[in-house]
Design a protein around this motif. Structure first.
Motif, PDB file in Angstrom:
ATOM      1  N   GLU A 155       0.800  -1.223   0.000  1.00  0.00           N
ATOM      2  CA  GLU A 155       0.000   0.000   0.000  1.00  0.00           C
ATOM      3  C   GLU A 155       0.835   1.277   0.000  1.00  0.00           C
ATOM      4  OE1 GLU A 155      -3.075   0.702   2.938  1.00  0.00           O
ATOM      5  OE2 GLU A 155      -4.026  -1.172   2.282  1.00  0.00           O
ATOM      6  N   ASP A 156       1.909   1.291   0.808  1.00  0.00           N
ATOM      7  CA  ASP A 156       2.654   2.542   0.929  1.00  0.00           C
ATOM      8  C   ASP A 156       3.842   2.609  -0.029  1.00  0.00           C
ATOM      9  OD1 ASP A 156       3.982   0.538   2.169  1.00  0.00           O
ATOM     10  OD2 ASP A 156       4.622   1.718   3.911  1.00  0.00           O
ATOM     11  N   TYR A 157       3.948   1.599  -0.916  1.00  0.00           N
ATOM     12  CA  TYR A 157       5.114   1.564  -1.803  1.00  0.00           C
ATOM     13  C   TYR A 157       5.189   2.796  -2.699  1.00  0.00           C
ATOM     14  CZ  TYR A 157       8.690  -0.251  -4.943  1.00  0.00           C
ATOM     15  OH  TYR A 157       9.844  -0.409  -5.672  1.00  0.00           O
ATOM     16  N   LEU A 158       4.090   3.119  -3.397  1.00  0.00           N
ATOM     17  CA  LEU A 158       4.128   4.246  -4.338  1.00  0.00           C
ATOM     18  C   LEU A 158       4.422   5.568  -3.631  1.00  0.00           C
ATOM     19  CD1 LEU A 158       1.386   3.548  -7.049  1.00  0.00           C
ATOM     20  CD2 LEU A 158       3.813   2.970  -7.037  1.00  0.00           C
ATOM     21  N   GLU A 159       3.938   5.667  -2.413  1.00  0.00           N
ATOM     22  CA  GLU A 159       4.169   6.901  -1.659  1.00  0.00           C
ATOM     23  C   GLU A 159       5.662   7.044  -1.304  1.00  0.00           C
ATOM     24  OE1 GLU A 159       2.064   8.504   2.266  1.00  0.00           O
ATOM     25  OE2 GLU A 159       0.757   7.287   0.951  1.00  0.00           O
ATOM     26  N   LYS A 160       6.223   5.960  -0.758  1.00  0.00           N
ATOM     27  CA  LYS A 160       7.658   5.942  -0.426  1.00  0.00           C
ATOM     28  C   LYS A 160       8.495   6.218  -1.659  1.00  0.00           C
ATOM     29  CE  LYS A 160       8.491   2.812   3.460  1.00  0.00           C
ATOM     30  NZ  LYS A 160       8.940   1.497   3.860  1.00  0.00           N
ATOM     31  N   PHE A 161       8.065   5.599  -2.748  1.00  0.00           N
ATOM     32  CA  PHE A 161       8.800   5.705  -3.982  1.00  0.00           C
ATOM     33  C   PHE A 161       8.756   7.135  -4.531  1.00  0.00           C
ATOM     34  CE2 PHE A 161       9.006   4.806  -8.637  1.00  0.00           C
ATOM     35  CZ  PHE A 161      10.347   4.479  -8.634  1.00  0.00           C
ATOM     36  N   THR A 162       7.614   7.783  -4.410  1.00  0.00           N
ATOM     37  CA  THR A 162       7.499   9.180  -4.855  1.00  0.00           C
ATOM     38  C   THR A 162       8.494  10.060  -4.099  1.00  0.00           C
ATOM     39  OG1 THR A 162       5.155   8.817  -5.287  1.00  0.00           O
ATOM     40  CG2 THR A 162       5.877  11.094  -5.170  1.00  0.00           C
ATOM     41  N   VAL A 163       8.569   9.858  -2.791  1.00  0.00           N
ATOM     42  CA  VAL A 163       9.511  10.628  -1.965  1.00  0.00           C
ATOM     43  C   VAL A 163      10.946  10.361  -2.435  1.00  0.00           C
ATOM     44  CG1 VAL A 163      10.459  10.883   0.368  1.00  0.00           C
ATOM     45  CG2 VAL A 163       7.989  10.614   0.041  1.00  0.00           C
ATOM     46  N   ALA A 164      11.252   9.072  -2.665  1.00  0.00           N
ATOM     47  CA  ALA A 164      12.607   8.693  -3.060  1.00  0.00           C
ATOM     48  C   ALA A 164      12.987   9.306  -4.408  1.00  0.00           C
ATOM     49  CB  ALA A 164      12.722   7.170  -3.117  1.00  0.00           C
ATOM     50  N   VAL A 165      12.102   9.194  -5.388  1.00  0.00           N
ATOM     51  CA  VAL A 165      12.407   9.705  -6.725  1.00  0.00           C
ATOM     52  C   VAL A 165      12.569  11.219  -6.704  1.00  0.00           C
ATOM     53  CG1 VAL A 165      11.508  10.014  -9.058  1.00  0.00           C
ATOM     54  CG2 VAL A 165      11.322   7.804  -7.960  1.00  0.00           C
ATOM     55  N   THR A 166      11.694  11.894  -5.970  1.00  0.00           N
ATOM     56  CA  THR A 166      11.793  13.344  -5.902  1.00  0.00           C
ATOM     57  C   THR A 166      13.160  13.753  -5.347  1.00  0.00           C
ATOM     58  OG1 THR A 166       9.425  13.373  -5.506  1.00  0.00           O
ATOM     59  CG2 THR A 166      10.601  15.423  -5.106  1.00  0.00           C
ATOM     60  N   ALA A 167      13.588  13.083  -4.273  1.00  0.00           N
ATOM     61  CA  ALA A 167      14.900  13.396  -3.696  1.00  0.00           C
ATOM     62  C   ALA A 167      16.011  13.108  -4.703  1.00  0.00           C
ATOM     63  CB  ALA A 167      15.122  12.575  -2.428  1.00  0.00           C
ATOM     64  N   ALA A 168      15.866  11.998  -5.425  1.00  0.00           N
ATOM     65  CA  ALA A 168      16.878  11.618  -6.405  1.00  0.00           C
ATOM     66  C   ALA A 168      17.006  12.696  -7.482  1.00  0.00           C
ATOM     67  CB  ALA A 168      16.510  10.283  -7.045  1.00  0.00           C
ATOM     68  N   LEU A 169      15.872  13.179  -7.969  1.00  0.00           N
ATOM     69  CA  LEU A 169      15.907  14.149  -9.059  1.00  0.00           C
ATOM     70  C   LEU A 169      16.425  15.504  -8.594  1.00  0.00           C
ATOM     71  CD1 LEU A 169      12.688  13.212 -10.991  1.00  0.00           C
ATOM     72  CD2 LEU A 169      15.025  12.382 -11.240  1.00  0.00           C
ATOM     73  N   ARG A 170      16.078  15.864  -7.363  1.00  0.00           N
ATOM     74  CA  ARG A 170      16.601  17.135  -6.837  1.00  0.00           C
ATOM     75  C   ARG A 170      18.123  17.073  -6.754  1.00  0.00           C
ATOM     76  NH1 ARG A 170      11.932  18.033  -2.726  1.00  0.00           N
ATOM     77  NH2 ARG A 170      10.426  18.972  -4.151  1.00  0.00           N
ATOM     78  N   ALA A 171      18.637  15.871  -6.462  1.00  0.00           N
ATOM     79  CA  ALA A 171      20.083  15.730  -6.263  1.00  0.00           C
ATOM     80  C   ALA A 171      20.873  15.752  -7.575  1.00  0.00           C
ATOM     81  CB  ALA A 171      20.382  14.438  -5.511  1.00  0.00           C
ATOM     82  N   THR A 172      20.219  15.396  -8.694  1.00  0.00           N
ATOM     83  CA  THR A 172      20.972  15.314  -9.947  1.00  0.00           C
ATOM     84  C   THR A 172      20.969  16.631 -10.716  1.00  0.00           C
ATOM     85  OG1 THR A 172      19.015  14.458 -11.065  1.00  0.00           O
ATOM     86  CG2 THR A 172      20.644  12.846 -10.335  1.00  0.00           C
ATOM     87  N   GLY A 173      20.200  17.585 -10.256  1.00  0.00           N
ATOM     88  CA  GLY A 173      20.044  18.835 -11.007  1.00  0.00           C
ATOM     89  C   GLY A 173      21.347  19.618 -11.102  1.00  0.00           C
TER      90      GLY A 173
END
Lengths: 173, 173
Positions: A155-173
């Motif tokens: 149930e909480d996978y997509l939510e956790k994943f959204t947080v993770a991806v957002t952090a990942a993308l902020r870091a590569t900018g």
């Protein structure tokens, strides 16, 4: 599509497709000269359908909606049969490989340009965000989990994943 | 393995394997009663080989090395033919699906426990880091790019990706 999902490309026959569609073999051959042509038209058709990209007004909203759409699609019975089968044929048949890759690239670019582009414009992601890395990070883990490892998502996978991806993308900018 | 890579599971025949190995058909049948058994033993064999997990002393070093190992493996000619083929068979054959998934899970857990566990112990990742999400985020994008989209990775891709994944994992802790 149903016949392809059931038996796979290797075992697919024009006869069986005709039987399933309730038409004669000649009706099929009037349109396509062989099964490769037939299957390639199906792929191109699906690929050209515009996938409605989410536009919720925020990157996190867009991302969650996209992840829901993709994860539902990947769990669909027909997709989960046809995709691995075409991938396997693509490894041996350059024409199928090219058609599939063109289809993928089109969608990949659409996601990259729209989702990532909008987020950069709104200041939610840094200017230099690499859309290629971004799309790999968004689609890859879901594909891996649902189509390769074939593990369910909790149930909480997509939510956790959204947080993770957002952090990942902020870091590569 | 070479025969499987070349013709695919669907078209694989015991005869051709025997010819390639320079033995008689009976020699093959003495060991395996059919091609499913033969291929499953190959998969299990490969799966049980311990992949030497990197231990460089830092999470970023471990991660970069793991990404190099995985990306080299995924670009190997034999892997890039056999993997999609087995995935396709797995979609139709529960025995192959189970064998593949068991193999994947073993490796996935090893990566999760060792790499992520060590990083948490060293304080490089937060206590609550979810090893499942972590492994999906590490292997998924590479698999997607190299085995699905079949796009090459540029020189700085792995470096950018290491930064992105590290940020992602720190955020999910």
């Amino acid at each position: 599509m149903s016949e392809l999902a059931e038996v796979g490309y290797g075992r697919l026959s024009i006869e069986a497709v005709a039987r399933r569609a309730g038409v004669g073999k000649t009706a099929i051959y009037r349109r396509w000269s062989n099964k490769l042509e037939m299957v390639m038209e199906i792929i191109s058709d699906v690929a050209e359908r515009k996938v409605p990209l989410p536009d919720t007004g925020s990157f996190s909203g867009d991302l969650q909606l996209l992840l829901m759409i993709v994860s539902t699609a990947l769990q669909h019975r027909i997709a989960s049969q046809i995709i691995p089968d075409l991938m396997a044929e693509a490894a041996r048949n350059p024409q199928i490989a090219e058609t599939l890759q063109r289809a993928l690239r089109t969608h990949q670019q659409a996601v990259g340009e729209k989702l990532i582009g909008q987020a950069v414009t709104r200041g939610e992601l840094p200017e230099g965000t690499d859309p290629e890395v971004a799309v790999d990070m968004i689609l890859g883990p879901l594909y891996w989990r649902l189509a390769v490892a074939r593990q369910p998502i909790g149930e909480d996978y997509l939510e956790k994943f959204t947080v993770a991806v957002t952090a990942a993308l902020r870091a590569t900018g």
